[in-house]
Design a protein around this motif. Structure first.
Motif, PDB file in Angstrom:
ATOM      1  N   THR A 160       0.710  -0.728  -0.243  1.00 45.75           N
ATOM      2  CA  THR A 160      -0.014  -0.765   0.162  1.00 45.75           C
ATOM      3  C   THR A 160       0.311   1.148  -0.297  1.00 45.75           C
ATOM      4  OG1 THR A 160      -0.260  -0.026   2.914  1.00 45.75           O
ATOM      5  CG2 THR A 160      -1.699  -0.732   0.893  1.00 45.75           C
ATOM      6  N   ILE A 161       0.517   2.712  -0.595  1.00 47.64           N
ATOM      7  CA  ILE A 161       1.094   3.288  -0.855  1.00 47.64           C
ATOM      8  C   ILE A 161       0.289   4.399  -0.588  1.00 47.64           C
ATOM      9  CG2 ILE A 161       2.638   4.831  -2.085  1.00 47.64           C
ATOM     10  CD1 ILE A 161       3.290   2.714  -3.930  1.00 47.64           C
ATOM     11  N   LEU A 162       0.427   5.479   0.031  1.00 42.88           N
ATOM     12  CA  LEU A 162      -0.407   6.405   0.472  1.00 42.88           C
ATOM     13  C   LEU A 162       0.164   8.488   0.517  1.00 42.88           C
ATOM     14  CD1 LEU A 162      -3.066   7.310   1.938  1.00 42.88           C
ATOM     15  CD2 LEU A 162      -1.960   7.196   4.452  1.00 42.88           C
ATOM     16  N   ASN A 163      -0.174   8.992  -0.226  1.00 39.39           N
ATOM     17  CA  ASN A 163       0.251  10.215  -0.403  1.00 39.39           C
ATOM     18  C   ASN A 163      -1.273  10.969   0.922  1.00 39.39           C
ATOM     19  OD1 ASN A 163      -1.026  11.816  -2.752  1.00 39.39           O
ATOM     20  ND2 ASN A 163       0.546  12.322  -1.476  1.00 39.39           N
ATOM     21  N   PRO A 164      -0.376  11.430   1.699  1.00 40.50           N
ATOM     22  CA  PRO A 164      -1.603  11.991   2.479  1.00 40.50           C
ATOM     23  C   PRO A 164      -1.966  13.301   2.301  1.00 40.50           C
ATOM     24  CG  PRO A 164       1.253  12.261   3.125  1.00 40.50           C
ATOM     25  CD  PRO A 164       0.388  11.113   2.308  1.00 40.50           C
ATOM     26  N   ALA A 165      -2.481  13.786   1.363  1.00 40.38           N
ATOM     27  CA  ALA A 165      -2.808  15.069   0.557  1.00 40.38           C
ATOM     28  C   ALA A 165      -4.245  15.212  -0.102  1.00 40.38           C
ATOM     29  CB  ALA A 165      -1.547  15.381  -0.777  1.00 40.38           C
ATOM     30  N   PRO A 166      -4.671  16.563   0.255  1.00 41.67           N
ATOM     31  CA  PRO A 166      -4.456  17.336   1.016  1.00 41.67           C
ATOM     32  C   PRO A 166      -3.912  16.925   2.836  1.00 41.67           C
ATOM     33  CG  PRO A 166      -6.343  17.899  -0.058  1.00 41.67           C
ATOM     34  CD  PRO A 166      -6.385  16.368  -0.268  1.00 41.67           C
ATOM     35  N   LEU A 181       4.594   2.404   2.175  1.00 42.64           N
ATOM     36  CA  LEU A 181       4.805   4.085   1.557  1.00 42.64           C
ATOM     37  C   LEU A 181       3.870   5.081   2.229  1.00 42.64           C
ATOM     38  CD1 LEU A 181       7.340   4.652   0.352  1.00 42.64           C
ATOM     39  CD2 LEU A 181       6.834   3.802  -1.424  1.00 42.64           C
ATOM     40  N   ILE A 182       4.751   5.953   2.526  1.00 42.31           N
ATOM     41  CA  ILE A 182       3.649   7.623   2.379  1.00 42.31           C
ATOM     42  C   ILE A 182       4.756   8.028   1.680  1.00 42.31           C
ATOM     43  CG2 ILE A 182       5.045   7.570   4.082  1.00 42.31           C
ATOM     44  CD1 ILE A 182       1.901   8.914   5.631  1.00 42.31           C
ATOM     45  N   ILE A 183       4.207   9.278   0.835  1.00 46.04           N
ATOM     46  CA  ILE A 183       4.740  10.241   0.168  1.00 46.04           C
ATOM     47  C   ILE A 183       4.162  11.483   0.883  1.00 46.04           C
ATOM     48  CG2 ILE A 183       6.023  10.965  -2.476  1.00 46.04           C
ATOM     49  CD1 ILE A 183       4.297   7.717  -3.357  1.00 46.04           C
ATOM     50  N   PRO A 184       4.466  12.078   0.836  1.00 47.47           N
ATOM     51  CA  PRO A 184       4.082  13.233   1.834  1.00 47.47           C
ATOM     52  C   PRO A 184       4.731  14.877   1.239  1.00 47.47           C
ATOM     53  CG  PRO A 184       5.273  12.400   3.800  1.00 47.47           C
ATOM     54  CD  PRO A 184       5.186  11.304   2.719  1.00 47.47           C
ATOM     55  N   ASN A 185       4.621  15.670   0.787  1.00 44.36           N
ATOM     56  CA  ASN A 185       5.194  16.968   1.338  1.00 44.36           C
ATOM     57  C   ASN A 185       5.451  17.797   1.885  1.00 44.36           C
ATOM     58  OD1 ASN A 185       3.292  18.909   1.129  1.00 44.36           O
ATOM     59  ND2 ASN A 185       3.103  18.679  -1.028  1.00 44.36           N
ATOM     60  N   GLU A 186       6.505  18.430   2.030  1.00 43.87           N
ATOM     61  CA  GLU A 186       7.553  19.113   3.348  1.00 43.87           C
ATOM     62  C   GLU A 186       6.191  19.952   4.170  1.00 43.87           C
ATOM     63  OE1 GLU A 186       9.366  21.985   0.170  1.00 43.87           O
ATOM     64  OE2 GLU A 186       7.847  21.010  -0.303  1.00 43.87           O
ATOM     65  N   THR A 187       4.948  20.437   3.757  1.00 43.13           N
ATOM     66  CA  THR A 187       4.018  20.727   4.134  1.00 43.13           C
ATOM     67  C   THR A 187       3.271  19.414   5.167  1.00 43.13           C
ATOM     68  OG1 THR A 187       2.992  22.896   3.002  1.00 43.13           O
ATOM     69  CG2 THR A 187       1.719  22.045   4.444  1.00 43.13           C
ATOM     70  N   GLU A 188       2.914  18.795   3.895  1.00 45.35           N
ATOM     71  CA  GLU A 188       1.969  17.294   4.579  1.00 45.35           C
ATOM     72  C   GLU A 188       3.135  16.767   5.895  1.00 45.35           C
ATOM     73  OE1 GLU A 188       0.077  17.212  -0.209  1.00 45.35           O
ATOM     74  OE2 GLU A 188       1.685  15.681   0.848  1.00 45.35           O
ATOM     75  N   THR A 189       4.086  16.746   5.367  1.00 41.29           N
ATOM     76  CA  THR A 189       4.725  15.735   6.334  1.00 41.29           C
ATOM     77  C   THR A 189       4.909  16.970   7.649  1.00 41.29           C
ATOM     78  OG1 THR A 189       6.766  15.432   4.864  1.00 41.29           O
ATOM     79  CG2 THR A 189       7.488  15.441   6.531  1.00 41.29           C
ATOM     80  N   GLU A 190       4.681  17.911   7.843  1.00 39.96           N
ATOM     81  CA  GLU A 190       4.882  18.528   9.436  1.00 39.96           C
ATOM     82  C   GLU A 190       3.833  18.264   9.675  1.00 39.96           C
ATOM     83  OE1 GLU A 190       5.795  23.946  10.742  1.00 39.96           O
ATOM     84  OE2 GLU A 190       6.117  22.600   9.129  1.00 39.96           O
ATOM     85  N   THR A 191       2.505  19.305   9.179  1.00 37.40           N
ATOM     86  CA  THR A 191       0.936  18.695   9.531  1.00 37.40           C
ATOM     87  C   THR A 191       1.156  17.276  10.220  1.00 37.40           C
ATOM     88  OG1 THR A 191       0.447  19.496   7.581  1.00 37.40           O
ATOM     89  CG2 THR A 191      -1.074  18.264   8.577  1.00 37.40           C
ATOM     90  N   LEU A 192       1.697  15.759   9.365  1.00 33.89           N
ATOM     91  CA  LEU A 192       1.621  14.763  10.335  1.00 33.89           C
ATOM     92  C   LEU A 192       2.976  14.472  11.298  1.00 33.89           C
ATOM     93  CD1 LEU A 192       0.789  11.467   9.337  1.00 33.89           C
ATOM     94  CD2 LEU A 192       2.596  11.328   7.431  1.00 33.89           C
TER      95      LEU A 192
END
Length: 306
Positions: A160-166, A181-192
């Protein structure tokens, strides 16, 4: 050829081109307007299919012209649409994208039928999930539905691959523990994770925080800089290709779709897959529109050889 199933959103994008973003109360003229297919799920599915993966989509559209348009966007790119349901209870999802002269964007979304995707819809696609190498999801459809889908994938021993966006702070712990596998950008990383990503040290700290939440493999995308990856205790950074960006709207989705087309299920080629995904994104940002900009496998490979 990887087999990929994607659970996600389908939106019709209205792209408004402006010189700069308006200030509060300010009125500015448009310098261009266009319509294109979008939605994180659909973008990622089209990116995976164009990059060579056998791709199946799980989602929902309205009984309207926008829904017909979005299904055609999928099928024209070779995505299997048999699990795209049609609903009369809401309109197809839509997005308004403001794009300025520096290629920055601001996006407003009406979820529409994307918010009606249910666990029962996922159950209809259980056979496709069981036959896939990867199941991918984002946060533009209900999280309860995604959790159910990931449970089915894990029961079938699929990745499973999760893109935690928005970005959202309300991510179920059960969903993260089902994520390979999780794939966030910088904003999503900080939120998470609460970690502000600024350099390699903070990327390592953020990735370790994701692992502490139950996700063993992490990719943090940092826009024009590139992408950081962590697999177990191993980690690295893959720089982005330097290009003149025109529209960054689908860059992250193109990255994820392209990545899934070449990634091995044991994640042993994670760094190489990130490099391939970076190349795909570098091509996407050089064209206007989300789905029209997503490159084919031939285009990615040609750019690699150039």
């Amino acid at each position: 050829m990887n087999k990929v199933t994607i659970l996600g959103s389908l939106n019709v994008d209205t792209i408004l081109r402006i010189k700069r973003f308006p200030k509060p109360g300010e009125t500015l003229p448009l310098i261009g307007k266009s319509i294109a297919g979008g939605g994180k799920g659909a973008n990622q599915a089209i990116a995976a299919a164009r990059a060579g993966a056998h791709t199946t989509f799980i989602g929902k559209v309205g009984q309207d012209q926008a829904g017909d348009f979005m299904v055609k966007q999928l099928t024209d790119s070779g995505v299997d649409d048999q699990f795209v349901q049609h609903s009369s209870e809401a309109d197809t999802g839509s997005a308004i994208i403001m794009l300025d002269n520096s290629s920055e964007n601001r996006i407003l979304i009406d979820g529409g039928t994307n918010q009606q995707v249910t666990p029962a819809d996922v159950d209809l696609a259980q056979s496709a999930i069981a036959e896939s190498d990867f199941l991918i999801a984002q946060f533009e459809t209900p999280q309860a539905t995604t959790t159910h889908a990931f449970e089915l994938a894990h029961a079938a021993k699929k990745r499973t691959i999760l893109n935690p966006a928005p970005a959202t702070t309300e991510v179920p712990a059960a969903l993260l523990k089902l994520t390979d596998l999780i794939i966030p950008n910088e904003t999503e990383t900080e939120t998470l994770t609460g970690v502000h990503v600024t350099d390699e040290h903070s990327m390592i700290k953020a990735a370790e925080a994701c692992q502490a939440l139950g996700v063993a493999n992490v990719i943090i995308t940092v826009g024009s800089k590139g992408a950081f990856w962590m697999r177990g205790q191993k980690h690295g950074f893959v720089p982005a290709y330097k290009v003149n960006a025109v529209d960054t709207t689908a860059a992250g989705d193109t990255f994820i779709g392209a990545l899934s087309s070449v990634l091995t299920t044991d994640f042993s080629n994670l760094a190489e897959a990130v490099r391939f995904a970076n190349r795909a994104s570098s091509l996407a940002v050089q064209k206007l529109g989300a789905q029209p900009s997503i490159p084919t496998e031939a285009a990615i490979l040609a750019a690699e050889r150039a």
